[in-house]
Motif scaffolding. Sequence first.
Motif, PDB file in Angstrom:
ATOM      1  N   GLY A 104      39.467 -39.566  15.948  1.00 11.86           N
ATOM      2  CA  GLY A 104      38.254 -39.835  17.024  1.00 11.86           C
ATOM      3  C   GLY A 104      37.940 -38.878  18.190  1.00 11.86           C
ATOM      4  N   MET A 105      39.191 -38.319  18.592  1.00 15.07           N
ATOM      5  CA  MET A 105      39.189 -37.501  19.622  1.00 15.07           C
ATOM      6  C   MET A 105      38.294 -35.873  18.923  1.00 15.07           C
ATOM      7  N   GLY A 106      39.056 -35.687  17.959  1.00  8.16           N
ATOM      8  CA  GLY A 106      38.265 -34.563  17.321  1.00  8.16           C
ATOM      9  C   GLY A 106      36.613 -34.620  16.967  1.00  8.16           C
TER      10      GLY A 106
ATOM     11  N   GLY B 166      36.002 -38.113  23.859  1.00 11.80           N
ATOM     12  CA  GLY B 166      37.123 -37.453  23.371  1.00 11.80           C
ATOM     13  C   GLY B 166      38.315 -37.319  24.372  1.00 11.80           C
ATOM     14  N   SER B 167      37.953 -37.087  25.579  1.00 10.18           N
ATOM     15  CA  SER B 167      39.419 -36.851  26.504  1.00 10.18           C
ATOM     16  C   SER B 167      39.955 -38.001  26.684  1.00 10.18           C
ATOM     17  N   SER B 168      39.487 -39.230  26.536  1.00  4.82           N
ATOM     18  CA  SER B 168      40.023 -40.536  26.752  1.00  4.82           C
ATOM     19  C   SER B 168      41.074 -40.944  25.343  1.00  4.82           C
ATOM     20  N   LEU B 169      40.193 -40.391  24.094  1.00  2.00           N
ATOM     21  CA  LEU B 169      41.005 -40.596  23.069  1.00  2.00           C
ATOM     22  C   LEU B 169      42.288 -39.644  22.724  1.00  2.00           C
ATOM     23  N   LEU B 170      42.105 -38.388  23.614  1.00  2.76           N
ATOM     24  CA  LEU B 170      43.154 -37.592  23.664  1.00  2.76           C
ATOM     25  C   LEU B 170      44.307 -38.325  24.209  1.00  2.76           C
TER      26      LEU B 170
ATOM     27  N   LEU C 158      45.089 -41.496  24.441  1.00  2.00           N
ATOM     28  CA  LEU C 158      45.542 -42.533  23.458  1.00  2.00           C
ATOM     29  C   LEU C 158      46.204 -41.782  22.430  1.00  2.00           C
ATOM     30  N   SER C 159      46.021 -40.692  22.088  1.00  2.00           N
ATOM     31  CA  SER C 159      46.505 -40.042  21.019  1.00  2.00           C
ATOM     32  C   SER C 159      48.023 -39.881  21.144  1.00  2.00           C
ATOM     33  N   GLN C 160      48.531 -39.582  22.229  1.00  2.00           N
ATOM     34  CA  GLN C 160      49.810 -39.558  22.415  1.00  2.00           C
ATOM     35  C   GLN C 160      50.632 -38.363  21.989  1.00  2.00           C
ATOM     36  N   GLN C 161      49.726 -37.355  22.509  1.00  2.00           N
ATOM     37  CA  GLN C 161      50.065 -35.904  21.901  1.00  2.00           C
ATOM     38  C   GLN C 161      49.983 -35.894  20.274  1.00  2.00           C
TER      39      GLN C 161
END
Length: 114
Positions: free
Chosen positions: A39-41, A21-25, A27-30
């Motif tokens: 995915g992060m959620g 989740g942190s890695s996807l955060l 990648l989410s670019q804010q």
Amino acid sequence: MTPTLMAYGALGLAIVCEVTGSSLLALSQQFSKLLPTIGMGLFFVASLFFLSHALKVLPLGVAYAIWAGVGMILTALVGLVVFRQSLDVGAMVGIAMIVGGVIVMRVFSTAGGH
């Protein structure tokens, strides 16, 4: 399989989900990229789900310390390997101290149910 082993398995899954989740955060670019944000959620919710199952057996302080400590270490490694971020000496010393704390807790503490 013993309840303690199952709890540590759930804790391991919680850690993996939290790091993902942190890695996807990142990648989410804010939150501007939809799929990494979704995915992060999902991974953060899954992490808390598995952590809650670990808490059926493990004390909160022990489970959370391991979850947070190992999660920080693995997230730093993902940053290093996947995102090519550097770690200075202070960061490496801090990570080594976290590893030492988790080892001391697992080896010398009876609070963890082992």
